[in-house]
Design a protein around this motif. Structure first.
Motif, PDB file in Angstrom:
ATOM      1  N   GLY A  41       5.424  -0.770  13.021  1.00  0.00           N
ATOM      2  CA  GLY A  41       5.904   0.039  14.128  1.00  0.00           C
ATOM      3  C   GLY A  41       7.117   0.867  13.723  1.00  0.00           C
ATOM      4  N   LEU A  42       7.145   2.119  14.172  1.00  0.00           N
ATOM      5  CA  LEU A  42       8.264   3.013  13.907  1.00  0.00           C
ATOM      6  C   LEU A  42       8.841   3.418  15.258  1.00  0.00           C
ATOM      7  CD1 LEU A  42       9.831   4.554  11.711  1.00  0.00           C
ATOM      8  CD2 LEU A  42       8.200   6.431  11.982  1.00  0.00           C
ATOM      9  N   ALA A  43      10.020   2.909  15.595  1.00  0.00           N
ATOM     10  CA  ALA A  43      10.578   3.088  16.929  1.00  0.00           C
ATOM     11  C   ALA A  43      11.919   3.801  16.870  1.00  0.00           C
ATOM     12  CB  ALA A  43      10.744   1.729  17.622  1.00  0.00           C
ATOM     13  N   GLY A  44      12.320   4.359  17.997  1.00  0.00           N
ATOM     14  CA  GLY A  44      13.605   5.043  18.102  1.00  0.00           C
ATOM     15  C   GLY A  44      13.635   5.901  19.341  1.00  0.00           C
ATOM     16  N   LEU A  45      14.824   6.342  19.741  1.00  0.00           N
ATOM     17  CA  LEU A  45      14.969   7.214  20.892  1.00  0.00           C
ATOM     18  C   LEU A  45      14.412   8.592  20.587  1.00  0.00           C
ATOM     19  CD1 LEU A  45      18.616   6.291  21.971  1.00  0.00           C
ATOM     20  CD2 LEU A  45      16.485   5.507  23.015  1.00  0.00           C
ATOM     21  N   VAL A  46      14.165   9.370  21.653  1.00  0.00           N
ATOM     22  CA  VAL A  46      13.748  10.758  21.473  1.00  0.00           C
ATOM     23  C   VAL A  46      14.806  11.496  20.664  1.00  0.00           C
ATOM     24  CG1 VAL A  46      13.258  12.920  22.656  1.00  0.00           C
ATOM     25  CG2 VAL A  46      12.428  10.772  23.612  1.00  0.00           C
ATOM     26  N   GLY A  47      14.383  12.179  19.598  1.00  0.00           N
ATOM     27  CA  GLY A  47      15.301  12.900  18.736  1.00  0.00           C
ATOM     28  C   GLY A  47      15.839  12.089  17.573  1.00  0.00           C
ATOM     29  N   SER A  80      13.967   3.690   4.102  1.00  0.00           N
ATOM     30  CA  SER A  80      13.179   2.907   3.144  1.00  0.00           C
ATOM     31  C   SER A  80      12.388   1.834   3.892  1.00  0.00           C
ATOM     32  CB  SER A  80      14.086   2.239   2.103  1.00  0.00           C
ATOM     33  OG  SER A  80      14.827   3.195   1.367  1.00  0.00           O
ATOM     34  N   PHE A  81      11.136   1.636   3.501  1.00  0.00           N
ATOM     35  CA  PHE A  81      10.343   0.525   4.034  1.00  0.00           C
ATOM     36  C   PHE A  81       9.097   0.352   3.169  1.00  0.00           C
ATOM     37  CE2 PHE A  81       8.895   4.253   6.495  1.00  0.00           C
ATOM     38  CZ  PHE A  81       7.525   4.209   6.263  1.00  0.00           C
ATOM     39  N   GLU A  82       8.434  -0.777   3.358  1.00  0.00           N
ATOM     40  CA  GLU A  82       7.170  -1.065   2.688  1.00  0.00           C
ATOM     41  C   GLU A  82       6.097  -1.356   3.735  1.00  0.00           C
ATOM     42  OE1 GLU A  82       7.564  -4.262  -0.044  1.00  0.00           O
ATOM     43  OE2 GLU A  82       8.956  -3.209  -1.384  1.00  0.00           O
ATOM     44  N   GLU A 111      14.904  14.540  -0.235  1.00  0.00           N
ATOM     45  CA  GLU A 111      15.422  13.441  -1.061  1.00  0.00           C
ATOM     46  C   GLU A 111      14.518  12.222  -0.908  1.00  0.00           C
ATOM     47  OE1 GLU A 111      19.280  13.181   0.630  1.00  0.00           O
ATOM     48  OE2 GLU A 111      18.652  11.940   2.319  1.00  0.00           O
ATOM     49  N   GLY A 112      14.592  11.337  -1.905  1.00  0.00           N
ATOM     50  CA  GLY A 112      13.785  10.132  -1.870  1.00  0.00           C
ATOM     51  C   GLY A 112      12.374  10.356  -2.361  1.00  0.00           C
ATOM     52  N   CYS A 113      11.553   9.314  -2.255  1.00  0.00           N
ATOM     53  CA  CYS A 113      10.181   9.421  -2.737  1.00  0.00           C
ATOM     54  C   CYS A 113       9.250   8.512  -1.938  1.00  0.00           C
ATOM     55  CB  CYS A 113      10.098   9.067  -4.224  1.00  0.00           C
ATOM     56  SG  CYS A 113      10.593   7.364  -4.594  1.00  0.00           S
ATOM     57  N   VAL A 114       7.956   8.790  -2.065  1.00  0.00           N
ATOM     58  CA  VAL A 114       6.895   8.005  -1.436  1.00  0.00           C
ATOM     59  C   VAL A 114       5.981   7.493  -2.532  1.00  0.00           C
ATOM     60  CG1 VAL A 114       4.950   8.036   0.156  1.00  0.00           C
ATOM     61  CG2 VAL A 114       6.988   9.390   0.671  1.00  0.00           C
ATOM     62  N   MET A 130       0.820  -1.209   0.000  1.00  0.00           N
ATOM     63  CA  MET A 130       0.000   0.000   0.000  1.00  0.00           C
ATOM     64  C   MET A 130       0.857   1.264   0.000  1.00  0.00           C
ATOM     65  SD  MET A 130      -2.974  -1.330  -0.029  1.00  0.00           S
ATOM     66  CE  MET A 130      -4.035   0.062   0.311  1.00  0.00           C
ATOM     67  N   LEU A 131       1.956   1.222   0.741  1.00  0.00           N
ATOM     68  CA  LEU A 131       2.817   2.388   0.869  1.00  0.00           C
ATOM     69  C   LEU A 131       4.273   1.944   0.787  1.00  0.00           C
ATOM     70  CD1 LEU A 131       3.215   5.478   1.703  1.00  0.00           C
ATOM     71  CD2 LEU A 131       3.402   4.621   4.048  1.00  0.00           C
ATOM     72  N   GLU A 132       5.052   2.655   0.014  1.00  0.00           N
ATOM     73  CA  GLU A 132       6.479   2.365  -0.070  1.00  0.00           C
ATOM     74  C   GLU A 132       7.262   3.667   0.076  1.00  0.00           C
ATOM     75  OE1 GLU A 132       9.822   0.272  -2.989  1.00  0.00           O
ATOM     76  OE2 GLU A 132       7.707   0.361  -3.602  1.00  0.00           O
ATOM     77  N   VAL A 133       8.235   3.643   0.963  1.00  0.00           N
ATOM     78  CA  VAL A 133       9.116   4.789   1.179  1.00  0.00           C
ATOM     79  C   VAL A 133      10.497   4.400   0.690  1.00  0.00           C
ATOM     80  CG1 VAL A 133      10.212   6.252   2.920  1.00  0.00           C
ATOM     81  CG2 VAL A 133       7.788   5.662   3.134  1.00  0.00           C
ATOM     82  N   ARG A 134      11.071   5.189  -0.212  1.00  0.00           N
ATOM     83  CA  ARG A 134      12.368   4.876  -0.799  1.00  0.00           C
ATOM     84  C   ARG A 134      13.369   5.996  -0.519  1.00  0.00           C
ATOM     85  NH1 ARG A 134      10.852   2.943  -6.975  1.00  0.00           N
ATOM     86  NH2 ARG A 134       9.656   1.040  -6.445  1.00  0.00           N
ATOM     87  N   ASN A 135      14.397   5.676   0.252  1.00  0.00           N
ATOM     88  CA  ASN A 135      15.544   6.572   0.473  1.00  0.00           C
ATOM     89  C   ASN A 135      15.118   7.978   0.885  1.00  0.00           C
ATOM     90  OD1 ASN A 135      17.302   4.459  -0.429  1.00  0.00           O
ATOM     91  ND2 ASN A 135      16.765   5.020  -2.536  1.00  0.00           N
TER      92      ASN A 135
END
Length: 323
Positions: free
Chosen positions: A284-290, A274-276, A308-311, A258-263
């Motif tokens: 899930g989109l995880a990471g430290l604060v900042g 990048s992810f699909e 840069e990149g595309c959706v 449904m959705l693709e993120v490239r670079n």
């Protein structure tokens, strides 16, 4: 046993005829951390905004150290030694850290002129005492969301002499910053203050909570010692039914992308992402604060333009000019 520090009795509040709080009681004792929990819309923030003078109760009474008080504005609450750390930032971003901490409480010289050097020195003391890694002279507009939350906390701590209300204070903080906040809360408790702690992070509560009040649909459904009920019981009281599965099993996602993120990148907060995302999938989109999670989401959604990149949506390029 000491007398209650603060009592809220029979508090009711409606907006445009819609009841938000119905006959709610809350009792705070000196030197306690009182967890206030409930689902979204249960009335937690509204009850605390009444205590802070932001909203006016339709009925009920508020007593501080046995005497009935009127809290018609945040200024009244501040004079009573009550402060609140709001879920939404209330900072003046064009001012410095020191100016925000002492906003409305600025030290002045005998001629009524602002004593800026004293204000900066006092702010440095507050920041150093609580181990907040901030410069008193820094512009709030240049701070991260987590750093702005620390300014909110520092300001509240300069006001409070009796009660501190913390509404989701750890939502923007890292694990290390959360641990530092818990140390501050324990110190406030040792100094005899009452702390009302609102959080949806249930795993935090056993570390600091002494007592517990649960709201559901604007009504108090439980109040007592925190260790008198396990986490399963707390959740059941919050939702009003027995919960057998916190995380029900899910089916397998489909093969369609449904959705693709490239670079994707914006040159500063995130780069080369990048992810699909497939149909029926939760990603899930995880990471430290900042780490750039929010900036990335804003770039995909159209709030900020990536450099840069595309959706791609269903395999076709998509660039959103706005949300």
């Amino acid at each position: 046993m000491p007398d209650p520090l603060l009592e809220m009795k029979g508090i009711s509040k409606s907006f445009a005829g819609n009841p938000v709080l119905s006959d709610v009681d809350l009792v705070l004792w000196p030197a306690e951390v009182h967890a206030l929990v409930g689902e979204n819309g249960a009335g937690k923030s509204t009850l605390m905004k009444i205590l802070n003078g932001v909203y006016q109760r339709d009925s009920g009474h508020i007593r501080l150290e046995g005497k009935e008080i009127s809290l018609s504005s945040p200024h009244d609450a501040r004079r009573a030694g009550i402060s609140m750390i709001f879920q939404e930032h209330t900072l003046a971003t064009h001012l410095t850290v020191a100016e925000n901490i002492f906003l409305g409480m600025e030290p002045v010289r005998s001629a009524g002129i602002l004593n800026n050097s004293k204000m900066v020195d006092l702010a440095k003391e507050v920041l150093e005492r609580n181990s907040f890694p901030l410069k008193a002279s820094a512009s709030v507009s240049r701070l991260t969301r987590a750093e702005k939350q620390l300014v909110e906390i520092a300001r509240a701590l300069t006001i409070a002499t009796r009660v501190v209300v913390m509404d989701e204070p750890t939502a923007m903080l890292s694990h290390k910053e959360c641990e530092a906040l818990f140390d501050i809360i324990r110190d406030l408790r040792e100094r005899g203050l009452a702390i009302v702690y609102i959080s949806h992070r249930m795993e935090e509560l056993p570390q600091i909570a002494d007592r517990l009040t649960i709201l559901r649909d604007g009504r108090r459904v439980y109040s007592g010692a925190f260790n008198s009920m396990d986490m399963h019981g707390i959740i059941c009281h919050m939702v009003g039914r027995e919960i057998h599965e916190l995380y029900p099993s899910r089916g397998e996602p489909g093969s369609e992308t449904m959705l693709e993120v490239r670079n994707l990148g914006n040159g500063r907060q995130y780069r080369n992402v990048s992810f699909e995302l497939h149909k029926g999938e939760i990603l899930g989109l995880a990471g430290l604060v900042g780490a750039g999670r929010t900036a990335l989401a804003q770039g995909i959604f159209g709030l900020r333009t990536p450099t840069e990149g595309c959706v791609l949506m269903r395999g076709k390029p998509a660039r959103f000019a706005s949300s």
